[in-house]
Design an enzyme around this catalytic site. Structure first.
Site, PDB file in Angstrom:
ATOM      1  N   GLY A  17       0.805  -1.217   0.000  1.00 23.32           N
ATOM      2  CA  GLY A  17       0.000   0.000   0.000  1.00 23.32           C
ATOM      3  C   GLY A  17       0.836   1.264   0.000  1.00 23.32           C
ATOM      4  O   GLY A  17       2.050   1.246   0.227  1.00 23.32           O
ATOM      5  N   THR A  18       0.163   2.377  -0.242  1.00 18.52           N
ATOM      6  CA  THR A  18       0.861   3.660  -0.391  1.00 18.52           C
ATOM      7  C   THR A  18       1.481   4.157   0.908  1.00 18.52           C
ATOM      8  O   THR A  18       2.531   4.812   0.884  1.00 18.52           O
ATOM      9  CB  THR A  18      -0.112   4.719  -0.938  1.00 18.52           C
ATOM     10  OG1 THR A  18      -1.344   4.672  -0.190  1.00 18.52           O
ATOM     11  CG2 THR A  18      -0.421   4.461  -2.406  1.00 18.52           C
ATOM     12  N   ASN A  28      -1.948   2.910 -16.276  1.00 19.28           N
ATOM     13  CA  ASN A  28      -1.911   1.561 -15.708  1.00 19.28           C
ATOM     14  C   ASN A  28      -1.860   0.440 -16.730  1.00 19.28           C
ATOM     15  O   ASN A  28      -1.507  -0.685 -16.399  1.00 19.28           O
ATOM     16  CB  ASN A  28      -3.136   1.358 -14.806  1.00 19.28           C
ATOM     17  CG  ASN A  28      -3.112   2.280 -13.608  1.00 19.28           C
ATOM     18  OD1 ASN A  28      -2.233   2.170 -12.759  1.00 19.28           O
ATOM     19  ND2 ASN A  28      -4.059   3.201 -13.543  1.00 19.28           N
ATOM     20  N   LYS A  63      24.263   8.627 -41.441  1.00 20.27           N
ATOM     21  CA  LYS A  63      24.594   8.277 -40.062  1.00 20.27           C
ATOM     22  C   LYS A  63      25.949   8.887 -39.727  1.00 20.27           C
ATOM     23  O   LYS A  63      26.923   8.696 -40.443  1.00 20.27           O
ATOM     24  CB  LYS A  63      24.624   6.747 -39.911  1.00 20.27           C
ATOM     25  CG  LYS A  63      24.734   6.246 -38.460  1.00 20.27           C
ATOM     26  CD  LYS A  63      26.154   6.072 -37.977  1.00 20.27           C
ATOM     27  CE  LYS A  63      26.868   4.963 -38.688  1.00 20.27           C
ATOM     28  NZ  LYS A  63      28.242   4.752 -38.132  1.00 20.27           N
ATOM     29  N   HIS A  77      18.935  11.091 -53.958  1.00 23.16           N
ATOM     30  CA  HIS A  77      18.160   9.863 -53.862  1.00 23.16           C
ATOM     31  C   HIS A  77      19.026   8.615 -53.728  1.00 23.16           C
ATOM     32  O   HIS A  77      20.146   8.550 -54.212  1.00 23.16           O
ATOM     33  CB  HIS A  77      17.247   9.686 -55.089  1.00 23.16           C
ATOM     34  CG  HIS A  77      17.732  10.384 -56.309  1.00 23.16           C
ATOM     35  ND1 HIS A  77      17.013  11.383 -56.918  1.00 23.16           N
ATOM     36  CD2 HIS A  77      18.880  10.290 -57.018  1.00 23.16           C
ATOM     37  CE1 HIS A  77      17.690  11.852 -57.963  1.00 23.16           C
ATOM     38  NE2 HIS A  77      18.820  11.203 -58.034  1.00 23.16           N
ATOM     39  N   TYR A 102      23.557   5.824 -49.245  1.00 28.84           N
ATOM     40  CA  TYR A 102      23.914   5.660 -47.839  1.00 28.84           C
ATOM     41  C   TYR A 102      25.178   6.455 -47.567  1.00 28.84           C
ATOM     42  O   TYR A 102      26.237   6.193 -48.156  1.00 28.84           O
ATOM     43  CB  TYR A 102      24.147   4.189 -47.474  1.00 28.84           C
ATOM     44  CG  TYR A 102      24.688   4.050 -46.070  1.00 28.84           C
ATOM     45  CD1 TYR A 102      23.893   4.367 -44.972  1.00 28.84           C
ATOM     46  CD2 TYR A 102      26.002   3.648 -45.842  1.00 28.84           C
ATOM     47  CE1 TYR A 102      24.393   4.275 -43.685  1.00 28.84           C
ATOM     48  CE2 TYR A 102      26.506   3.549 -44.553  1.00 28.84           C
ATOM     49  CZ  TYR A 102      25.698   3.871 -43.478  1.00 28.84           C
ATOM     50  OH  TYR A 102      26.191   3.795 -42.209  1.00 28.84           O
ATOM     51  N   ASN A 142      28.043  17.188 -55.123  1.00 28.67           N
ATOM     52  CA  ASN A 142      26.810  16.525 -55.550  1.00 28.67           C
ATOM     53  C   ASN A 142      27.007  15.011 -55.477  1.00 28.67           C
ATOM     54  O   ASN A 142      27.939  14.472 -56.073  1.00 28.67           O
ATOM     55  CB  ASN A 142      26.450  16.931 -56.979  1.00 28.67           C
ATOM     56  CG  ASN A 142      25.101  16.383 -57.394  1.00 28.67           C
ATOM     57  OD1 ASN A 142      24.068  16.989 -57.159  1.00 28.67           O
ATOM     58  ND2 ASN A 142      25.115  15.217 -58.029  1.00 28.67           N
ATOM     59  N   ASN A 195      31.615   1.928 -44.880  1.00 27.64           N
ATOM     60  CA  ASN A 195      32.315   2.407 -43.686  1.00 27.64           C
ATOM     61  C   ASN A 195      32.737   1.311 -42.710  1.00 27.64           C
ATOM     62  O   ASN A 195      33.501   1.571 -41.785  1.00 27.64           O
ATOM     63  CB  ASN A 195      31.434   3.419 -42.942  1.00 27.64           C
ATOM     64  CG  ASN A 195      30.078   2.836 -42.567  1.00 27.64           C
ATOM     65  OD1 ASN A 195      29.593   1.910 -43.204  1.00 27.64           O
ATOM     66  ND2 ASN A 195      29.463   3.385 -41.538  1.00 27.64           N
TER      67      ASN A 195
END
Length: 429
Positions: free
Chosen positions: A81-82, A221, A325, A336, A339, A350, A359
């Protein structure tokens, strides 16, 4: 007056149907308890959390973000209980604010209002649309006479719609007086902190009701309430940024972490997710893009782009299906299907369609450096570590495995070969 804060977080949280403790369930990408602690530390320098279930796991998460937090372990078997949660608690300040660890929407201003009310004992209450299982508040001339738990309430008490939020502000001395007097003679056989109200009243103390907004003090809860709380928090976050000038297209479809920062004129399109400590400065984030712990300045990202952690973009265009990343991009165009990981690319360069910075060698990550005004043709692979100086042209289809000096043209392709009538030979036609 200085305030101590005690957060009750020892419950099992069985309705969550999860192996993780309830207070570690995430809302807006952050454990629920961390939202509460953030508000608690705005009003107090003494914050203690009561734990039991998976104590070490919860402590670890809390200490990573709030290292000055104190902890108290509840003996749930003998003192449930509390009120049982407070056994052994010592306050550093004159007044103690007690709240639950499943209230992620509480705000420091409301907590301070409750704590600084002049009464010796304050209880935060609200008028409930549906009282459900909330404890009922019995009032007389705005003074609280008692709090009745739903399990123990009679028909007349169940009709009351003024309910207990579970947040209390009480002088530490009064708490010491009444806690030893609380018994577990109720249907649940628990030690209720709500019993402190009538015990304090018997000793001549007045108990004030401080009215608050039900929504801000909602308890979480189960997974339904978890979802609702996140929706409410998301709505509040986006409304605040819109007040400061950010444009959201279809805001109900976007997700913005509470640590994200917008500066200047920004525009966010539908289905965007921005997480962590990202910072967006005078930029446009287009549809269905994801940004994690990155800085975007004077740039446009997307649609359908992904910035993973530690990206820094300035004056850059990132188009569809580009993943970055740990990339430092200054004045770059990557339109477009590329990675760009663990790389630095300078202004005027460009990046052609299908470019990959290779990498990872299976053990360690390596960096690709590309200088100013470099033109990278489509379908190029950079085998890091590699350094491309300024004003270089990389021919389409090249595999770059060595450094390239300023002003050079780099071509690395397999030698072409045409075998006449090979189709007919292979298939014997």
């Amino acid at each position: 007056m200085k305030i101590s804060v005690l957060i009750l977080a020892a419950g099992l949280g069985t309705r969550m149907k999860s192996q993780n403790p309830k207070v570690l369930q995430k809302i807006c990408s952050k454990a629920m308890i961390l939202h509460i602690l953030k508000q608690a530390y705005k009003i107090s320098d003494d914050v203690c959390v009561v734990l039991s279930h998976q104590k070490e796991k919860v402590e670890q998460v809390i200490l990573e973000h709030f290292p000055n937090t104190r902890f108290l372990e509840q003996d749930l078997q003998n003192f449930p209980g509390t009120a049982g949660a407070l056994r052994g608690y010592e306050s550093k300040h004159e007044k103690v604010l007690i709240l639950c660890g499943d209230m992620p929407l509480v705000k420091a201003d409301d907590l301070e209002k409750i704590a600084l009310n002049e009464s010796d004992f304050n209880v935060a209450v609200f008028k409930a649309k549906d009282p459900k299982s909330y404890g009922r508040i019995v009032l007389k001339e705005n003074k609280i006479q008692k709090i009745v738990e739903t399990k123990d309430a009679n028909k007349e008490e169940l009709a009351i719609n003024i309910c207990n939020s579970g947040v209390y502000a009480i002088k530490a001395q009064i708490l010491k007086e009444v806690l030893p007097l609380i018994k577990n003679d109720n249907k649940a056989k628990e030690y209720y902190l709500t019993d402190a109200v009538y015990l304090a009243k018997e000793k001549g103390y007045e108990i004030d009701a401080v009215f608050v907004n039900e929504q801000d003090f909602m308890g979480v809860n189960d997974k339904i309430e978890l979802c609702l709380a996140q929706d409410l928090m998301q709505e509040a976050i986006k409304k605040e940024w819109m007040k400061q000038g950010v444009i959201f297209h279809m805001p109900a479809t976007t997700f913005i972490s509470d640590e994200v920062e917008f500066v200047g004129e920004c525009e966010v399109y539908e289905n965007v997710r921005i997480e962590g400590k990202s910072k967006i400065i005078n930029s446009i984030i287009k549809s269905s893009s994801v940004i994690e712990d990155s800085i975007v300045e004077n740039s446009d990202v997307g649609p359908l782009a992904h910035l993973r952690p530690k990206c820094q973009l300035k004056n850059t265009h990132i188009g569809n299906f580009v993943e970055c990343k740990n990339a430092l991009l200054n004045g770059v165009k990557a339109g477009h299907l590329s990675y760009l990981g663990d790389c630095e690319i300078d202004e005027g360069s460009n990046i052609g369609c299908g470019t990959i910075t290779c990498n990872y060698d299976g053990v360690k990550k390596h960096k690709t450096k590309i200088g100013k005004n470099v033109f990278v043709g489509s379908d190029t692979q950079f085998i890091a570590p590699v350094n491309i100086e300024d004003e270089v042209i990389i021919a389409a289809g090249s595999c770059v495995n060595k450094d390239v000096k300023k002003g050079s043209l780099f071509i690395n392709r397999a030698k072409e070969e045409i075998i006449k009538d090979y189709f007919y030979t292979k298939f014997k036609k």
